[in-house]
Enzyme design. Sequence first.
Site, PDB file in Angstrom:
ATOM      1  N   ASN A  78      -0.757   6.682  11.504  1.00 44.23           N
ATOM      2  CA  ASN A  78      -1.829   6.064  10.725  1.00 44.23           C
ATOM      3  C   ASN A  78      -1.879   6.633   9.314  1.00 44.23           C
ATOM      4  O   ASN A  78      -2.237   7.800   9.117  1.00 44.23           O
ATOM      5  CB  ASN A  78      -3.175   6.288  11.423  1.00 44.23           C
ATOM      6  CG  ASN A  78      -3.162   5.761  12.845  1.00 44.23           C
ATOM      7  OD1 ASN A  78      -3.111   4.572  13.076  1.00 44.23           O
ATOM      8  ND2 ASN A  78      -3.201   6.677  13.806  1.00 44.23           N
TER       9      ASN A  78
ATOM     10  N   SER B  46       8.606   4.146  12.203  1.00 51.17           N
ATOM     11  CA  SER B  46       7.249   4.240  12.754  1.00 51.17           C
ATOM     12  C   SER B  46       7.258   5.072  14.021  1.00 51.17           C
ATOM     13  O   SER B  46       8.229   5.058  14.786  1.00 51.17           O
ATOM     14  CB  SER B  46       6.719   2.838  13.072  1.00 51.17           C
ATOM     15  OG  SER B  46       5.508   2.911  13.795  1.00 51.17           O
TER      16      SER B  46
ATOM     17  N   TYR C 115       6.853  -4.876  17.422  1.00 48.82           N
ATOM     18  CA  TYR C 115       6.925  -4.095  16.189  1.00 48.82           C
ATOM     19  C   TYR C 115       7.677  -2.787  16.413  1.00 48.82           C
ATOM     20  O   TYR C 115       8.614  -2.452  15.663  1.00 48.82           O
ATOM     21  CB  TYR C 115       5.527  -3.802  15.662  1.00 48.82           C
ATOM     22  CG  TYR C 115       5.515  -2.772  14.554  1.00 48.82           C
ATOM     23  CD1 TYR C 115       6.019  -3.081  13.302  1.00 48.82           C
ATOM     24  CD2 TYR C 115       5.010  -1.491  14.769  1.00 48.82           C
ATOM     25  CE1 TYR C 115       6.026  -2.143  12.280  1.00 48.82           C
ATOM     26  CE2 TYR C 115       5.009  -0.545  13.751  1.00 48.82           C
ATOM     27  CZ  TYR C 115       5.520  -0.877  12.517  1.00 48.82           C
ATOM     28  OH  TYR C 115       5.528   0.071  11.512  1.00 48.82           O
TER      29      TYR C 115
ATOM     30  N   LYS D  84      11.438  -1.637  14.856  1.00 48.25           N
ATOM     31  CA  LYS D  84      11.703  -0.426  14.072  1.00 48.25           C
ATOM     32  C   LYS D  84      12.811   0.407  14.711  1.00 48.25           C
ATOM     33  O   LYS D  84      13.657   0.984  14.015  1.00 48.25           O
ATOM     34  CB  LYS D  84      10.421   0.390  13.930  1.00 48.25           C
ATOM     35  CG  LYS D  84       9.435  -0.177  12.930  1.00 48.25           C
ATOM     36  CD  LYS D  84      10.015  -0.177  11.524  1.00 48.25           C
ATOM     37  CE  LYS D  84       9.002  -0.587  10.482  1.00 48.25           C
ATOM     38  NZ  LYS D  84       9.561  -0.555   9.111  1.00 48.25           N
TER      39      LYS D  84
ATOM     40  N   ARG E 124      -5.941  10.427  17.209  1.00 52.40           N
ATOM     41  CA  ARG E 124      -4.740   9.862  16.614  1.00 52.40           C
ATOM     42  C   ARG E 124      -4.284  10.706  15.420  1.00 52.40           C
ATOM     43  O   ARG E 124      -5.007  11.560  14.919  1.00 52.40           O
ATOM     44  CB  ARG E 124      -4.997   8.419  16.152  1.00 52.40           C
ATOM     45  CG  ARG E 124      -5.275   7.448  17.276  1.00 52.40           C
ATOM     46  CD  ARG E 124      -4.025   7.189  18.110  1.00 52.40           C
ATOM     47  NE  ARG E 124      -4.281   6.241  19.187  1.00 52.40           N
ATOM     48  CZ  ARG E 124      -4.677   6.576  20.405  1.00 52.40           C
ATOM     49  NH1 ARG E 124      -4.886   7.866  20.699  1.00 52.40           N
ATOM     50  NH2 ARG E 124      -4.867   5.661  21.333  1.00 52.40           N
TER      51      ARG E 124
ATOM     52  N   TYR F  69       0.826  -1.215   0.000  1.00 50.19           N
ATOM     53  CA  TYR F  69       0.000   0.000   0.000  1.00 50.19           C
ATOM     54  C   TYR F  69       0.861   1.266   0.000  1.00 50.19           C
ATOM     55  O   TYR F  69       0.717   2.132  -0.885  1.00 50.19           O
ATOM     56  CB  TYR F  69      -0.924  -0.056   1.204  1.00 50.19           C
ATOM     57  CG  TYR F  69      -1.654   1.210   1.557  1.00 50.19           C
ATOM     58  CD1 TYR F  69      -2.435   1.880   0.631  1.00 50.19           C
ATOM     59  CD2 TYR F  69      -1.580   1.724   2.852  1.00 50.19           C
ATOM     60  CE1 TYR F  69      -3.126   3.043   0.973  1.00 50.19           C
ATOM     61  CE2 TYR F  69      -2.269   2.863   3.223  1.00 50.19           C
ATOM     62  CZ  TYR F  69      -3.031   3.530   2.273  1.00 50.19           C
ATOM     63  OH  TYR F  69      -3.706   4.673   2.629  1.00 50.19           O
TER      64      TYR F  69
ATOM     65  N   LEU G 133       5.319 -10.243  -1.833  1.00 45.63           N
ATOM     66  CA  LEU G 133       3.862 -10.334  -1.999  1.00 45.63           C
ATOM     67  C   LEU G 133       3.180 -11.020  -0.817  1.00 45.63           C
ATOM     68  O   LEU G 133       2.063 -11.529  -0.951  1.00 45.63           O
ATOM     69  CB  LEU G 133       3.497 -11.044  -3.307  1.00 45.63           C
ATOM     70  CG  LEU G 133       4.032 -10.400  -4.592  1.00 45.63           C
ATOM     71  CD1 LEU G 133       3.534 -11.155  -5.823  1.00 45.63           C
ATOM     72  CD2 LEU G 133       3.651  -8.924  -4.676  1.00 45.63           C
TER      73      LEU G 133
END
Length: 325
Positions: free
Chosen positions: A175, A117, A141, A145, A222, A11, A33
């Site tokens: 986000n 992030s 996560y 990062k 957020r 994305y 993928l």
Amino acid sequence: MSWLVTGGAGYIGAHVVRALSEAGLQPVVVDDLSSGHASFVPAGVPFAQGSILDRDLLVATMREHGVEGVIHVAGYKYAGVSVTRPLHTYEQNVEGTRVVLQAMADAGADKLVFSSSAAVYGTPDVPLVTEDLPKRPASPYGESKLIGEWLIRDQAVATADGAQPLRHTSLRYFNVVGSGDPSVYDTSPHNLFPIVFEKLIAGETPQINGDDYDTEDGTNVRDYVHVADIAAAHVVAAQRLAAGEGVEPAYNLGSQNGLSVREIMDAMARVTGIDFTPRIGARRPGDPDRIVATGELAARDLDWRNRYTVDDMVRTGWEARRAAS
């Protein structure tokens, strides 16, 4: 010379690929993928299907296409799920970044834009996140990062006196929403926009998790930023690195103000034309009232700004999702 986009069939990565092309740069894609889609890669863009853990593939791809720099977007991005899959998360995000760095050194690519992030901050106790805030990631996560940023920093130090010192920057954001191309949309099962879109398409009622937060309307606030703005910042960062211009080690790509979940829901009803009243569920444990990042440094150096309203974010995301039906 060209730029390799790891995760360029995903994305965010697919939007970066399009932004590079529009800027006159030559993108090359590597993607396994696992969450991306081959259809997201534009026709004519070189695409190697495979894992960032495959150093030989990365080196061969970089050498074949004369890659001068990498925009490293690939990674396992599900913070909540990372708690139950920590080893997989570290393999993809820590070992994956190490392999990318090694492949860059082997192939002679010396510029790196890292898709980091805001999860590196964890749950900050201030309403506005700045780059110098202490890093206290609250999930594997976020930890992965942050470790990725450390790996990049250490490689830059190690190569500083060599023939090809690594030049780099990391971009941190929360986000990412919307779409900059009707053929590319967010397919994550864990993000708010696609969750709401799928509920509406199925004729079901979306849910707000808690409405008793210490915010203006009781729902948590957020940082929502449009994917096209995110992609544009990656490209400007690459251009600055290519030109030898100074960059900070890390930038927040923040909205400065944020949006509440209820504001998002209101925009969803307004833009889609589907009149609904969201159900109110229980709070999720550990959800803070408000987390919003400043984007002042990025505005200064990367032409960062929020070009889209909340209605634009919903409209572009909804149109892309409907186009895929």
